[in-house]
Motif scaffolding. Structure first.
Motif, PDB file in Angstrom:
ATOM      1  N   ILE A  31       0.862  -1.182   0.000  1.00  0.00           N
ATOM      2  CA  ILE A  31       0.000   0.000   0.000  1.00  0.00           C
ATOM      3  C   ILE A  31       0.897   1.230   0.000  1.00  0.00           C
ATOM      4  CG2 ILE A  31      -1.754   1.312   1.251  1.00  0.00           C
ATOM      5  CD1 ILE A  31      -2.694  -1.304   2.515  1.00  0.00           C
ATOM      6  N   LEU A  32       0.821   2.031  -1.038  1.00  0.00           N
ATOM      7  CA  LEU A  32       1.673   3.211  -1.169  1.00  0.00           C
ATOM      8  C   LEU A  32       0.838   4.481  -1.076  1.00  0.00           C
ATOM      9  CD1 LEU A  32       4.400   4.588  -1.872  1.00  0.00           C
ATOM     10  CD2 LEU A  32       3.771   4.336  -4.288  1.00  0.00           C
ATOM     11  N   GLN A  33       1.145   5.296  -0.066  1.00  0.00           N
ATOM     12  CA  GLN A  33       0.569   6.642   0.030  1.00  0.00           C
ATOM     13  C   GLN A  33       1.713   7.619   0.229  1.00  0.00           C
ATOM     14  OE1 GLN A  33      -2.881   7.336   2.548  1.00  0.00           O
ATOM     15  NE2 GLN A  33      -2.165   9.402   3.041  1.00  0.00           N
ATOM     16  N   ILE A  34       1.947   8.457  -0.748  1.00  0.00           N
ATOM     17  CA  ILE A  34       3.087   9.367  -0.718  1.00  0.00           C
ATOM     18  C   ILE A  34       2.741  10.623  -1.523  1.00  0.00           C
ATOM     19  CG2 ILE A  34       4.203   8.428  -2.787  1.00  0.00           C
ATOM     20  CD1 ILE A  34       5.960   9.497   0.518  1.00  0.00           C
ATOM     21  N   GLY A  35       3.435  11.717  -1.232  1.00  0.00           N
ATOM     22  CA  GLY A  35       3.239  12.957  -1.978  1.00  0.00           C
ATOM     23  C   GLY A  35       2.861  14.144  -1.128  1.00  0.00           C
ATOM     24  N   THR A  36       2.457  13.908   0.121  1.00  0.00           N
ATOM     25  CA  THR A  36       2.023  15.020   0.982  1.00  0.00           C
ATOM     26  C   THR A  36       3.145  16.012   1.230  1.00  0.00           C
ATOM     27  OG1 THR A  36       0.245  13.769   2.044  1.00  0.00           O
ATOM     28  CG2 THR A  36       1.166  15.616   3.274  1.00  0.00           C
ATOM     29  N   ASN A  37       4.368  15.526   1.438  1.00  0.00           N
ATOM     30  CA  ASN A  37       5.471  16.454   1.696  1.00  0.00           C
ATOM     31  C   ASN A  37       5.882  17.215   0.438  1.00  0.00           C
ATOM     32  OD1 ASN A  37       6.005  16.084   4.560  1.00  0.00           O
ATOM     33  ND2 ASN A  37       6.546  13.987   4.006  1.00  0.00           N
ATOM     34  N   ASP A  38       5.733  16.590  -0.724  1.00  0.00           N
ATOM     35  CA  ASP A  38       5.956  17.320  -1.968  1.00  0.00           C
ATOM     36  C   ASP A  38       4.970  18.486  -2.061  1.00  0.00           C
ATOM     37  OD1 ASP A  38       7.653  15.240  -4.040  1.00  0.00           O
ATOM     38  OD2 ASP A  38       6.643  14.343  -2.329  1.00  0.00           O
ATOM     39  N   ILE A  39       3.725  18.239  -1.643  1.00  0.00           N
ATOM     40  CA  ILE A  39       2.711  19.290  -1.637  1.00  0.00           C
ATOM     41  C   ILE A  39       3.075  20.366  -0.617  1.00  0.00           C
ATOM     42  CG2 ILE A  39       0.311  19.828  -1.080  1.00  0.00           C
ATOM     43  CD1 ILE A  39       0.580  18.428  -3.742  1.00  0.00           C
ATOM     44  N   ILE A  40       3.452  19.967   0.576  1.00  0.00           N
ATOM     45  CA  ILE A  40       3.794  20.932   1.627  1.00  0.00           C
ATOM     46  C   ILE A  40       4.895  21.871   1.152  1.00  0.00           C
ATOM     47  CG2 ILE A  40       4.898  21.156   3.901  1.00  0.00           C
ATOM     48  CD1 ILE A  40       3.312  18.703   4.780  1.00  0.00           C
ATOM     49  N   ASP A  41       5.902  21.331   0.466  1.00  0.00           N
ATOM     50  CA  ASP A  41       7.019  22.150  -0.024  1.00  0.00           C
ATOM     51  C   ASP A  41       6.700  22.868  -1.330  1.00  0.00           C
ATOM     52  OD1 ASP A  41       8.485  21.260   2.125  1.00  0.00           O
ATOM     53  OD2 ASP A  41       9.583  19.724   0.988  1.00  0.00           O
ATOM     54  N   ASN A  42       5.559  22.551  -1.916  1.00  0.00           N
ATOM     55  CA  ASN A  42       5.223  23.065  -3.250  1.00  0.00           C
ATOM     56  C   ASN A  42       6.355  22.748  -4.230  1.00  0.00           C
ATOM     57  OD1 ASN A  42       3.614  24.297  -5.158  1.00  0.00           O
ATOM     58  ND2 ASN A  42       4.183  26.393  -4.603  1.00  0.00           N
ATOM     59  N   HIS A  43       6.808  21.494  -4.169  1.00  0.00           N
ATOM     60  CA  HIS A  43       7.982  21.083  -4.934  1.00  0.00           C
ATOM     61  C   HIS A  43       7.596  20.520  -6.297  1.00  0.00           C
ATOM     62  CE1 HIS A  43      11.895  19.481  -5.934  1.00  0.00           C
ATOM     63  NE2 HIS A  43      11.377  18.268  -6.082  1.00  0.00           N
ATOM     64  N   ASP A  44       7.698  21.331  -7.318  1.00  0.00           N
ATOM     65  CA  ASP A  44       7.572  20.898  -8.708  1.00  0.00           C
ATOM     66  C   ASP A  44       6.396  19.932  -8.888  1.00  0.00           C
ATOM     67  OD1 ASP A  44       8.169  20.631 -11.390  1.00  0.00           O
ATOM     68  OD2 ASP A  44       9.742  19.127 -11.084  1.00  0.00           O
ATOM     69  N   ILE A  45       5.222  20.371  -8.475  1.00  0.00           N
ATOM     70  CA  ILE A  45       4.052  19.495  -8.510  1.00  0.00           C
ATOM     71  C   ILE A  45       3.678  19.098  -9.932  1.00  0.00           C
ATOM     72  CG2 ILE A  45       1.636  19.247  -7.804  1.00  0.00           C
ATOM     73  CD1 ILE A  45       3.731  19.344  -5.524  1.00  0.00           C
ATOM     74  N   GLU A  46       3.980  19.948 -10.903  1.00  0.00           N
ATOM     75  CA  GLU A  46       3.658  19.605 -12.291  1.00  0.00           C
ATOM     76  C   GLU A  46       4.343  18.313 -12.735  1.00  0.00           C
ATOM     77  OE1 GLU A  46       1.416  20.925 -14.276  1.00  0.00           O
ATOM     78  OE2 GLU A  46       0.867  22.206 -12.585  1.00  0.00           O
ATOM     79  N   ASN A  47       5.485  18.002 -12.130  1.00  0.00           N
ATOM     80  CA  ASN A  47       6.227  16.790 -12.488  1.00  0.00           C
ATOM     81  C   ASN A  47       6.171  15.724 -11.399  1.00  0.00           C
ATOM     82  OD1 ASN A  47       7.365  17.504 -15.132  1.00  0.00           O
ATOM     83  ND2 ASN A  47       8.437  19.106 -13.985  1.00  0.00           N
TER      84      ASN A  47
END
Length: 353
Positions: free
Chosen positions: A135-151
């Protein structure tokens, strides 16, 4: 059901006369079924930041209450069981606390963040734990940092591809969307600093603008998650399934503890969601016990069907030793996707013939 149970007990009694079952009862032998290994992978929401056991404890309880034998696997908290108690309802239960969640981690590493991809690879966790379900849930910290969400979807593709390449086709990967966030809650307010000003620092944004921007990025990311899984499935990859936790944790004020991490209300909804999702998969799939190169009855997978297979299956039912993964299909003599005393009886009859 009672009639079937009595029939199996009778079969057990017949076998007991010829095989040394060390005093084990019929119910003890029947209780032994295939153990399903689950690897929960993710960031602090999987880890359980400030809320021990996260959704994993509720998932474990729901599945075990439904009769499944579950082994939660992973490098963290793998030394024993956890204990959950609800002070309001008085509910209390133990759960398998092992997992592969790491607080603060992103999809792939970048400046200031460790990546789940690199962590799985360097730890060789997929090979070490041989999960049946990831079960993979990931990406929240990318969102928090606003890190290159388009990619972000491309980074997730790299991670998903790595996992699929390192689990067998008989295992399955569930990939989920992430929940909405409340960036203006006091405990997490500073975490969203990249949203509070323009890239050149010439403009400050209001809390309302920040919340709107964060939710927009989450929607963008979740769309990429869904598109990625749909693309994998259209390419013929059968062992990947989408999950939608965003649709479950849908009330940030009531279900989040601090604006980012769920409280036990949110985690319980997540655990129940995954339990239903996994039960549906386990009831429908024909790959829970995979096919393999060994002959039917070759329980010890030594290339031939002999008396040693009876011994191997007997020890498995008694919990003394476990069959190899390939042995589950060869020892499932009647192809009912279960390993029990009836298979032992049928195997013995095979040897007589």
């Amino acid at each position: 059901m009672k009639k079937r149970f009595l029939l199996l007990c009778a079969a057990f009694s017949v076998l007991s006369a010829t095989l040394p079952f060390s005093g084990s009862t019929c119910t003890e032998a029947l209780a032994s079924e295939e153990t399903i290994k689950i690897l929960s992978v993710g960031d602090s929401i999987t880890d359980g930041y400030g809320t021990e056991g996260s959704y994993r404890k509720f998932l474990y309880k729901e599945l075990t209450d439904s009769g499944y034998s579950i082994d939660m696997t992973g490098p963290n908290h793998s030394w024993g069981d956890g204990q959950y108690s609800d002070n309001t309802t008085g509910e209390s239960f133990s759960y398998d606390a092992a997992h592969c969640g790491f607080s603060g981690y992103s999809i792939c590493e970048y400046n200031g963040r460790n990546g789940i991809l690199e962590t799985l690879s360097s730890g060789n966790y997929l090979e070490e734990y041989h999960p049946d379900i990831v079960i993979l849930q990931i990406g929240t910290n990318d969102i928090i940092d606003n890190h290159d969400i388009e990619n972000a979807g491309k980074r997730l593709d790299t991670l998903v591809t790595y996992i699929l390449e390192n689990i067998p086709e008989s295992s399955v990967l569930f990939v989920t969307t992430i929940p909405d966030l409340a960036p203006n809650e006091p405990d997490v307010y500073p975490w969203f600093s990249n949203y509070r000003h323009s890239a050149d620092w010439t403009k400050e944004y209001s809390d309302e603008e920040v919340e709107k921007a964060v939710l927009s990025q989450i929607k963008n990311y979740n769309s990429q998650v869904k598109a990625l899984i749909e693309k994998k499935q259209s390419d013929g990859i059968k062992n990947i399934i989408i999950g939608d936790i965003n649709s479950v944790v849908d009330n940030v004020s009531a279900q989040l503890k601090d604006g980012v991490h769920p409280n036990d209300t949110g985690y319980k909804l997540m655990g129940e969601y995954w339990a239903e999702k996994l039960k549906a998969y386990l009831s429908e799939t024909s790959d829970v016990i995979p096919d393999n190169k060994y002959s039917k009855g070759d329980a010890d997978c030594n290339g031939s069907v002999t008396a040693s297979d009876i011994s191997a299956l007997q020890k498995h039912l008694l919990g003394i030793t476990s069959l190899q993964k390939e042995g589950y299909s060869t020892a499932d003599i009647n192809d009912d996707k279960k390993i029990n005393i009836l298979d032992l009886l049928l195997l013995k009859n095979m040897m007589i013939k």
